[in-house]
Motif scaffolding. Structure first.
Motif, short mmCIF file in Angstrom:
data_model
loop_
_atom_site.label_atom_id
_atom_site.label_comp_id
_atom_site.label_asym_id
_atom_site.label_seq_id
_atom_site.Cartn_x
_atom_site.Cartn_y
_atom_site.Cartn_z
N HIS A 51 0.17 14.77 76.74
CA HIS A 51 -0.38 15.18 75.47
C HIS A 51 -2.11 15.14 75.93
CE1 HIS A 51 2.86 15.46 72.76
NE2 HIS A 51 3.27 14.40 73.29
N ASP A 52 -2.92 15.86 75.15
CA ASP A 52 -4.45 15.70 75.53
C ASP A 52 -4.69 14.31 74.72
OD1 ASP A 52 -4.93 16.43 72.62
OD2 ASP A 52 -5.18 18.36 73.16
N ALA A 53 -6.06 13.88 75.13
CA ALA A 53 -6.73 12.86 74.54
C ALA A 53 -6.85 12.84 73.09
CB ALA A 53 -8.03 12.58 75.05
N ARG A 54 -7.14 13.96 72.44
CA ARG A 54 -7.22 14.05 71.32
C ARG A 54 -6.03 13.69 70.33
NH1 ARG A 54 -8.30 19.31 67.71
NH2 ARG A 54 -8.78 18.48 65.64
N SER A 55 -4.87 14.44 70.88
CA SER A 55 -3.64 14.32 70.20
C SER A 55 -3.38 12.82 70.33
CB SER A 55 -2.68 15.19 71.18
OG SER A 55 -2.82 16.46 70.93
N MET A 56 -3.46 12.13 71.61
CA MET A 56 -2.97 10.78 71.81
C MET A 56 -4.01 9.77 70.82
SD MET A 56 -0.69 10.66 73.94
CE MET A 56 -0.43 8.97 74.10
N ALA A 57 -5.07 10.20 70.52
CA ALA A 57 -5.75 9.27 69.62
C ALA A 57 -5.27 9.52 68.30
CB ALA A 57 -7.33 9.94 69.53
N LEU A 58 -5.08 10.57 67.82
CA LEU A 58 -4.31 10.89 66.55
C LEU A 58 -3.16 10.12 66.38
CD1 LEU A 58 -4.48 12.18 63.70
CD2 LEU A 58 -3.75 14.04 64.83
N ILE A 59 -2.14 10.05 67.47
CA ILE A 59 -0.95 9.44 67.50
C ILE A 59 -0.99 7.88 67.09
CG2 ILE A 59 1.04 8.87 68.87
CD1 ILE A 59 0.97 11.91 69.96
N GLY A 60 -2.23 7.24 68.01
CA GLY A 60 -2.49 5.86 68.01
C GLY A 60 -3.00 5.76 66.67
N THR A 61 -3.55 6.77 65.97
CA THR A 61 -4.16 6.39 64.49
C THR A 61 -2.89 6.18 63.57
OG1 THR A 61 -6.33 7.16 64.98
CG2 THR A 61 -5.69 7.13 62.67
N GLN A 62 -1.89 7.04 63.96
CA GLN A 62 -0.74 7.12 63.11
C GLN A 62 -0.06 5.97 63.13
OE1 GLN A 62 0.87 10.96 64.03
NE2 GLN A 62 -0.32 12.28 62.47
N LEU A 63 0.25 5.37 64.40
CA LEU A 63 0.93 4.11 64.67
C LEU A 63 0.23 3.21 64.17
CD1 LEU A 63 1.92 4.71 68.38
CD2 LEU A 63 3.45 4.43 66.48
N THR A 64 -1.14 3.01 63.85
CA THR A 64 -2.00 1.90 63.42
C THR A 64 -1.64 1.84 61.85
OG1 THR A 64 -3.44 1.99 65.27
CG2 THR A 64 -4.18 0.93 63.48
N GLU A 65 -1.59 2.91 61.39
CA GLU A 65 -1.57 3.09 59.77
C GLU A 65 -0.29 2.53 59.57
OE1 GLU A 65 -3.49 3.70 57.62
OE2 GLU A 65 -5.48 4.51 59.07
#
Length: 85
Positions: A51-65
């Motif tokens: 996955h690209d960096a933008r997708s990984m950042a969004l996945i990280g945010t979802q996991l954090t939430e």
């Protein structure tokens, strides 16, 4: 048992002081804990997809939430004055 490291600022921005939430057992079989656990396992299986960096950042945010939501569902952590030390 899983040990999870997350940036304190990211967690505290969602639940307040994180010190009451550490060194505890959380239910990964029900509620938000189950959702977090299932999503984390799914993400781990799909990391090799590149996955690209933008997708990984969004996945990280979802996991954090989801992590914050599951921590908040612990019956006594928010009222505890004990520290994990």
């Amino acid at each position: 048992m899983w040990v999870l490291k997350a940036p304190v600022a990211a967690i505290e921005g969602r639940i307040g002081s994180a010190r009451n939430y550490g060194a505890r057992s959380y239910d990964a079989m029900h509620g938000a804990g189950r959702l977090f656990s299932d999503y984390l396992q799914l993400v781990i299986r799909h990391l090799a997809a590149g996955h690209d960096a933008r997708s990984m950042a969004l996945i990280g945010t979802q996991l954090t939430e989801l992590l914050a939501l599951s921590l908040q569902q612990h019956p006594d952590a928010s009222e505890s004055h004990l520290t994990p030390v």
